[in-house]
Scaffold this active site. Sequence first.
Site, PDB file in Angstrom:
ATOM      1  N   CYS A  80       0.803  -1.228   0.000  1.00 55.31           N
ATOM      2  CA  CYS A  80       0.000   0.000   0.000  1.00 55.31           C
ATOM      3  C   CYS A  80       0.833   1.274   0.000  1.00 55.31           C
ATOM      4  O   CYS A  80       0.488   2.237  -0.691  1.00 55.31           O
ATOM      5  CB  CYS A  80      -0.975  -0.006   1.177  1.00 55.31           C
ATOM      6  SG  CYS A  80      -0.222   0.055   2.823  1.00 55.31           S
ATOM      7  N   HIS A 117      -2.325   0.939   7.001  1.00 55.97           N
ATOM      8  CA  HIS A 117      -2.795   0.854   5.614  1.00 55.97           C
ATOM      9  C   HIS A 117      -2.972   2.264   5.047  1.00 55.97           C
ATOM     10  O   HIS A 117      -3.695   3.081   5.611  1.00 55.97           O
ATOM     11  CB  HIS A 117      -4.116   0.089   5.523  1.00 55.97           C
ATOM     12  CG  HIS A 117      -4.657   0.033   4.121  1.00 55.97           C
ATOM     13  ND1 HIS A 117      -3.904  -0.408   3.053  1.00 55.97           N
ATOM     14  CD2 HIS A 117      -5.870   0.370   3.610  1.00 55.97           C
ATOM     15  CE1 HIS A 117      -4.616  -0.340   1.951  1.00 55.97           C
ATOM     16  NE2 HIS A 117      -5.814   0.130   2.258  1.00 55.97           N
ATOM     17  N   ASP A 137      -8.252   3.736  -3.016  1.00 53.63           N
ATOM     18  CA  ASP A 137      -7.629   2.636  -2.263  1.00 53.63           C
ATOM     19  C   ASP A 137      -6.976   1.677  -3.250  1.00 53.63           C
ATOM     20  O   ASP A 137      -7.411   0.542  -3.421  1.00 53.63           O
ATOM     21  CB  ASP A 137      -8.703   1.929  -1.425  1.00 53.63           C
ATOM     22  CG  ASP A 137      -8.123   0.983  -0.389  1.00 53.63           C
ATOM     23  OD1 ASP A 137      -6.899   0.977  -0.212  1.00 53.63           O
ATOM     24  OD2 ASP A 137      -8.904   0.250   0.244  1.00 53.63           O
TER      25      ASP A 137
END
Length: 294
Positions: A80, A117, A137
């Site tokens: 991420c 995250h 995302d």
Amino acid sequence: MSDDLGYGWQGDLIDLPAYLKRVGHDGDVAPNEETLRALHRAHTTSIPFENLEIMLGRPIDLSLDAVQAKLVEQSRGGYCYEHNRLFAAVLERLGYEVTALSGRVTVGARKLLPSTHALLHVRPPGQRKDEAAWLCDVGFGAGPLEPLRFRDGEEVDQDGWVFRLQQGRTVTTWSPNTVGWELHQRGPDGWVQRHTFTMNEQFRVDFEVGNHFVSTNSHSPFATRPFAQKFRVDSLHVLDGTNLTVRRPDGSTASTSTLTPEQLPETLAESFGIVLDNDDAPRLVDFVRANPKR
């Protein structure tokens, strides 16, 4: 001039033509909602999720040069922090207003996990503040295909993958007044909370701190075994150690198999689009042999 103070995402340093070629986007790049949707979809279905540098004994470098070299120029992916470091720079270059956020993964968690995250809060230029912004995302490895509007409880079906953003209390016991957001995904048994997050702004230096923990701490699952995901419109391939799973948009399992360590390099190339250098392939095999999944 690029931002040397650490507040921005150095969009002026991005090789935009190379990025667009990597993700296969040859359409309009005007900074609007349509472009944001298209780029998000192109990114999530083109650049895989993977943590293999850790298994290969190298640090995860979040400098823009390093992230571009790995995710754009090579047939590799990242996790991420790398994905959203890259995507934030691309969006900033195009003129979007980009704010980084930090999420706490809850799906599959047996206890409270640290907030590690990376997420992005994005607005097209000129959008009114009373209009819902977008959650991007691209670094979770399992979608969503397109950004989600910050609209409490809105369910979105993206080619069979169904998501919902809703407001909630992130940690009800210790911080009862901290209202944040929750991202849910619908699976075969109903809705599953994937992660929670608040709207506290994050910066590049915060990515560095989270990246250090995720890549080096013995309690981080990413520091113990190879993990890769390849998200497609109709399927999600997941490699966890030597276990390979293919899932459908409704969350059901299409197939499962267990690989030998020697099968990993070929499987990574064929199923995930991750091509290891000649020296790295045997190094990964040796690591998995010496560190069977716990």
